[in-house]
Each structure stands twice: as structure tokens, then as C-alpha cells.
Design a protein around this motif. Structure first.
Motif, PDB file in Angstrom:
ATOM      1  N   GLY A   1      -1.646  14.362  -0.832  1.00  0.00           N
ATOM      2  CA  GLY A   1      -0.380  13.673  -1.049  1.00  0.00           C
ATOM      3  C   GLY A   1       0.802  14.464  -0.523  1.00  0.00           C
ATOM      4  O   GLY A   1       1.741  13.907   0.042  1.00  0.00           O
TER       5      GLY A   1
ATOM      6  N   TYR B   1      -6.407  15.325  -4.631  1.00  0.00           N
ATOM      7  CA  TYR B   1      -5.379  14.483  -4.048  1.00  0.00           C
ATOM      8  C   TYR B   1      -4.038  15.196  -3.916  1.00  0.00           C
ATOM      9  O   TYR B   1      -3.120  14.664  -3.305  1.00  0.00           O
ATOM     10  CB  TYR B   1      -5.184  13.213  -4.891  1.00  0.00           C
ATOM     11  CG  TYR B   1      -6.408  12.345  -4.950  1.00  0.00           C
ATOM     12  CD1 TYR B   1      -6.961  11.826  -3.788  1.00  0.00           C
ATOM     13  CD2 TYR B   1      -7.000  12.039  -6.164  1.00  0.00           C
ATOM     14  CE1 TYR B   1      -8.084  11.023  -3.825  1.00  0.00           C
ATOM     15  CE2 TYR B   1      -8.128  11.229  -6.217  1.00  0.00           C
ATOM     16  CZ  TYR B   1      -8.664  10.725  -5.056  1.00  0.00           C
ATOM     17  OH  TYR B   1      -9.758   9.939  -5.104  1.00  0.00           O
TER      18      TYR B   1
ATOM     19  N   CYS C   1       2.084   1.749  -3.458  1.00  0.00           N
ATOM     20  CA  CYS C   1       1.014   2.278  -4.316  1.00  0.00           C
ATOM     21  C   CYS C   1       0.812   3.769  -4.082  1.00  0.00           C
ATOM     22  O   CYS C   1       0.638   4.540  -5.038  1.00  0.00           O
ATOM     23  CB  CYS C   1      -0.287   1.513  -4.055  1.00  0.00           C
ATOM     24  SG  CYS C   1      -0.298  -0.194  -4.657  1.00  0.00           S
ATOM     25  N   LEU C   2       0.821   4.190  -2.805  1.00  0.00           N
ATOM     26  CA  LEU C   2       0.671   5.618  -2.508  1.00  0.00           C
ATOM     27  C   LEU C   2       1.832   6.420  -3.068  1.00  0.00           C
ATOM     28  O   LEU C   2       1.647   7.522  -3.601  1.00  0.00           O
ATOM     29  CB  LEU C   2       0.572   5.823  -0.992  1.00  0.00           C
ATOM     30  CG  LEU C   2      -0.748   5.429  -0.329  1.00  0.00           C
ATOM     31  CD1 LEU C   2      -0.633   5.573   1.180  1.00  0.00           C
ATOM     32  CD2 LEU C   2      -1.889   6.275  -0.852  1.00  0.00           C
ATOM     33  N   GLU C   3       3.046   5.869  -2.960  1.00  0.00           N
ATOM     34  CA  GLU C   3       4.213   6.569  -3.486  1.00  0.00           C
ATOM     35  C   GLU C   3       4.121   6.713  -5.001  1.00  0.00           C
ATOM     36  O   GLU C   3       4.408   7.777  -5.559  1.00  0.00           O
ATOM     37  CB  GLU C   3       5.485   5.815  -3.102  1.00  0.00           C
ATOM     38  CG  GLU C   3       6.773   6.477  -3.579  1.00  0.00           C
ATOM     39  CD  GLU C   3       7.005   7.829  -2.923  1.00  0.00           C
ATOM     40  OE1 GLU C   3       7.764   8.636  -3.504  1.00  0.00           O
ATOM     41  OE2 GLU C   3       6.440   8.084  -1.836  1.00  0.00           O
TER      42      GLU C   3
ATOM     43  N   ARG D   1       1.594   9.357  -5.847  1.00  0.00           N
ATOM     44  CA  ARG D   1       2.137  10.706  -5.676  1.00  0.00           C
ATOM     45  C   ARG D   1       3.067  11.062  -6.823  1.00  0.00           C
ATOM     46  O   ARG D   1       3.062  12.199  -7.312  1.00  0.00           O
ATOM     47  CB  ARG D   1       2.896  10.801  -4.347  1.00  0.00           C
ATOM     48  CG  ARG D   1       2.016  10.627  -3.106  1.00  0.00           C
ATOM     49  CD  ARG D   1       2.805  10.982  -1.860  1.00  0.00           C
ATOM     50  NE  ARG D   1       2.121  10.518  -0.657  1.00  0.00           N
ATOM     51  CZ  ARG D   1       2.525   9.502   0.074  1.00  0.00           C
ATOM     52  NH1 ARG D   1       3.610   8.847  -0.256  1.00  0.00           N
ATOM     53  NH2 ARG D   1       1.859   9.137   1.148  1.00  0.00           N
TER      54      ARG D   1
ATOM     55  N   GLU E   1       0.953  14.142   3.277  1.00  0.00           N
ATOM     56  CA  GLU E   1       1.480  12.834   3.666  1.00  0.00           C
ATOM     57  C   GLU E   1       2.985  12.784   3.486  1.00  0.00           C
ATOM     58  O   GLU E   1       3.709  12.269   4.336  1.00  0.00           O
ATOM     59  CB  GLU E   1       0.818  11.735   2.827  1.00  0.00           C
ATOM     60  CG  GLU E   1      -0.657  11.550   3.121  1.00  0.00           C
ATOM     61  CD  GLU E   1      -1.313  10.568   2.168  1.00  0.00           C
ATOM     62  OE1 GLU E   1      -0.655  10.188   1.164  1.00  0.00           O
ATOM     63  OE2 GLU E   1      -2.458  10.159   2.415  1.00  0.00           O
TER      64      GLU E   1
ATOM     65  N   GLN F   1       0.825  -1.204   0.000  1.00  0.00           N
ATOM     66  CA  GLN F   1       0.000   0.000   0.000  1.00  0.00           C
ATOM     67  C   GLN F   1       0.863   1.259   0.000  1.00  0.00           C
ATOM     68  O   GLN F   1       0.540   2.242  -0.676  1.00  0.00           O
ATOM     69  CB  GLN F   1      -0.921  -0.013   1.211  1.00  0.00           C
ATOM     70  CG  GLN F   1      -2.014  -1.086   1.143  1.00  0.00           C
ATOM     71  CD  GLN F   1      -2.934  -1.051   2.347  1.00  0.00           C
ATOM     72  OE1 GLN F   1      -2.715  -0.280   3.291  1.00  0.00           O
ATOM     73  NE2 GLN F   1      -3.956  -1.883   2.337  1.00  0.00           N
TER      74      GLN F   1
END
Length: 398
Positions: free
Chosen positions: A361, A357, A180-182, A185, A364, A177
């Protein structure tokens, strides 16, 4: 188990086969200690069945365990009725296999099924010492040791292995996960930035045409050249992302260099299609080598802020980008991007393109290295994104 065996290398497969053959030989050797040939054959069969239950696939495990436990218990009971029995070694390999079957049941199956699958091997392991000729206090002590110590220990071992596997699976899912977030971004920071430039230039061309103003060939060529350049940069970023996804060992080519020099290029590129962007870069920051986490985050903050100015800052005539050491805090870095567009609510600016987003992002990414990001309208007019980062990201993150 067979699928796991096939994933091993040829050398590992050969070693496993040798170990299996050695265990079979030991089972047969222990069976030769019996006084009767039929008992020797039965002991060999019982031991081999227990070993086979350790490696059968999951779909055959229940049936194989039941068969192995039934044969082992039957042999132990039958040998108690024989006039001559072995004086020692009732089947140590078989005993170890039975105990490992308990561990496998506790590790692989939920509690209800694990109890059912483990009862047979536990009973067979407790009865196995009865094959010895001499019944005395030592024999009773051995049976008690197996039933009260060995069996519970193997159950606990199986449960611990099950919990460890669950934790490893959760850790792998968390890593997946995070990756995926990286990647999300990265796509937003780079590809969206270039696509926004294409959209802004195209809108400008359409607005000029709709107003009835004839464009000179030079102006039209310049617009098309800028669109082409932004499209090429978007394709380059996409290719870099694809290469990273296809080869996770390769370093990302989308990351900026280990300093803040790319901010000048970023401001110049923005000024071509949008309002002039004035960059103020603290000399203290250009003279020192900053951690890559800091330079990457600063680049992302400035890039996303300029992209949002291009999207949402209606009527903005100037943009000011300041990257300085925070006054009164020499261990903190301050990044400020301010525009003079019409003030609006945070929700309106963040959701104007239907995504929202970008700032999420950024927040985060900034918080991951111990920083803090705020964004909102200024008094009067305009919008400001303010980010404070530690100059030593490693110590702050820990």
C-alpha cells in the motif's frame, strides 16, 4: 424506461409527460392529412405504437418493436393501393421514432439481437415515404436517403452510445476500485497502527507476568492506560473512516494537517511502547507549506515503518527517522526510517503477520505522486525504509 422515469424529479416527469402529449398530438395532426378517416385513425395508431416502443421496458421491447414495425409497414403498403393519398407529410414523427428505435436496438443489445430488432424499423422507415401521393424522382431519392444514409447513421449512433456507456461503466468501476484501495490503506495505516500498539503492550504485560516479576500498581496502571489510549485512538480512526464512507462529500478526518508537525507526536507515541525513536526534521521543510499529498504520504510512510518496527524488529534498541531535502536535489524530499533490529529477509518481515499489505500500500501511495520506495535489510543489522518524494506532487503526478 419506466424505472428511469420514476427516478426523475416531479418537474422532469411533468416535462416528459408534456413532450409525450405533444408528440401524440403531432402524430394525430399528421394523420388528419389523410383523405380517409380510417387511414387517419390507422396513421395515428401506427405513430403512437412507434412512440410507445421508444419508452417500453427492455422486456417488452422486442414485442413492441415487432408490432410497431408490422403496423407501419402494413399501413404504407395499403396506402399505395388507395386512389387518394396525402400530398405531403407521410408521418415525420413516426419516421423519427422508427429511426430512434434503430438507435436503441444498436445501443442496448448485442450485435445479433440488434440486427433482428433493427430490421423491422429500418424497413418501415424506408417504406414510409410511399404514403405520399406523387411517385417521382424526389420520392425515390427520399427513400434512398433514408435507406442509405439515415438508417446507417442511426446504427452508428447507437454503437457509439453503446461504446460510450461501456467506457463510462469501466470508469465508474475503476473509480470504485480506487476508492476501495484508498479505504483499505486508510484502515491499515491508522487502525492497524493503534491495534499493533495494543498487541505490543499486551505482550509485554504477559511476558512480565510469565517471567514471575510482580508488577507494581503504578506500572500496571500505566500499561492499562496506554492500552486504553491506543484503543480509543483506534476507535476514533474507525469512526472517522465510517463517517467518510457514509458521507463521501465530507473531508476525511483521518488526514494529517498540511505540515509535518504530527511526526513529532508520532515519534513520541512510538517511544512510549517501543525503542526510542529519534526524529530529524529538516528546517527547510518546516518553514514551507507543502502540498497535502506530500505531508499525508510522509505521515503514512513514517507511521507504517514504525508499526513494522514494533511488529518485526526483534531486539531493536533505537529507531532513527529522518525527513530531509535530498542532497543534491532540492526539489526532492527523502524520508528514511532505520532500526537496529536483527536483519531479516524482506519476505520474512513483510509476511510475518500473514498480511503483507503494508509496504504494498505504501508503494502504491508513493508511486501515485511520482515517488519511489525501497525497503530492505542494512549491512550488518537493522532494516531501512527509504522513500523519495517530489516536493511538488502536482507537477510530478501529471
Amino acid at each position: 424506461m419506466s424505472s428511469v422515469f420514476r427516478t426523475r424529479s416531479r418537474t422532469q416527469q411533468a416535462l416528459l409527460c408534456l413532450v409525450g402529449a405533444a408528440l401524440v398530438v403531432l402524430v394525430v395532426w399528421e394523420g388528419l392529412n389523410a383523405p380517409y378517416l380510417p387511414v387517419t385513425a390507422a396513421a395515428a395508431v401506427s405513430g403512437i405504437l412507434c412512440l410507445a416502443a421508444l419508452v417500453v421496458p427492455e422486456r417488452l421491447f422486442a414485442r413492441q418493436v415487432a408490432l410497431a414495425a408490422a403496423v407501419s409497414c402494413t399501413l404504407s403498403v395499403v396506402e399505395t393501393q388507395l386512389p387518394h393519398r396525402p400530398e405531403n407529410t407521410p408521418g415525420l414523427v413516426e419516421l423519427c421514432a422508427l429511426l430512434l428505435l434503430i438507435t436503441r436496438a444498436a445501443r442496448r443489445y448485442p450485435a445479433s439481437k440488434a440486427v433482428i430488432y433493427a430490421v423491422g424499423p429500418a424497413l418501415a422507415a424506408a417504406l414510409l415515404p410511399l404514403r405520399i401521393a406523387e411517385w417521382d424522382d424526389n420520392l425515390r431519392g427520399l427513400i434512398a436517403l433514408i435507406a442509405l444514409v439515415a438508417v446507417p447513421f442511426m446504427v452508428v449512433l447507437g454503437v457509439c452510445l453503446r461504446l460510450y456507456g461501456t467506457l463510462r461503466a469501466r470508469e465508474r468501476e475503476a473509480i470504485r476500485q480506487a476508492q476501495c484501495l484508498e479505504h483499505a490503506r486508510e484502515l491499515h495505516d491508522f487502525v492497524a497502527h493503534h491495534v499493533t500498539a495494543i498487541v505490543a503492550q499486551t505482550k509485554a504485560a504477559r511476558f512480565t507476568a510469565a517471567a514471575g516479576h510482580a508488577q507494581s500498581p503504578q506500572d500496571l496502571d500505566r500499561m492499562l492506560a496506554e492500552i486504553e489510549r491506543a484503543g480509543s485512538q483506534a476507535m476514533g480512526s474507525m469512526r472517522a473512516m465510517v463517517s467518510v464512507l457514509r458521507d463521501t462529500a465530507a473531508p476525511s478526518t483521518t488526514l494529517p494537517k498540511g505540515d509535518l508537525s504530527m511526526l513529532h507526536d508520532l515519534a513520541q507515541e512510538f517511544s512510549i511502547l517501543g525503542p526510542p525513536a529519534a526524529l530529524t526534521l529538516d528546517p527547510q521543510l518546516t518553514e514551507r507549506r507543502l502540498p497535502p499529498e506530500i505531508t499525508t504520504t510522509v505521515h503514512r510512510v513514517v507511521q507504517e515503518s514504525l508499526t513494522n518496527v514494533r511488529k518485526h524488529a526483534t531486539g531493536a534498541r533505537r529507531v532513527e527517522v529522518r525527513v530531509t531535502v535530498q542532497p543534491g536535489a532540492p526539489d526532492r524530499l527523502e524520508v528514511s526510517v532505520t532500526d537496529s533490529g536483527r536483519s531479516t529477509t524482506p519476505a520474512a518481515r513483510e509476511k510475518a503477520d500473514g498480511s503483507g499489505y503494508g509496504l504494498v500500500g505504501l508503494a502504491e501511495r508513493v508511486e501515485a505522486i511520482g515517488g519511489h520506495l525501497t525497503a530492505g535489510p542494512q549491512s550488518g543489522s537493522g532494516w531501512r525504509v527509504l522513500t523519495v518524494l517530489p516536493l511538488d506532487a502536482a507537477s510530478s503526478a501529471s
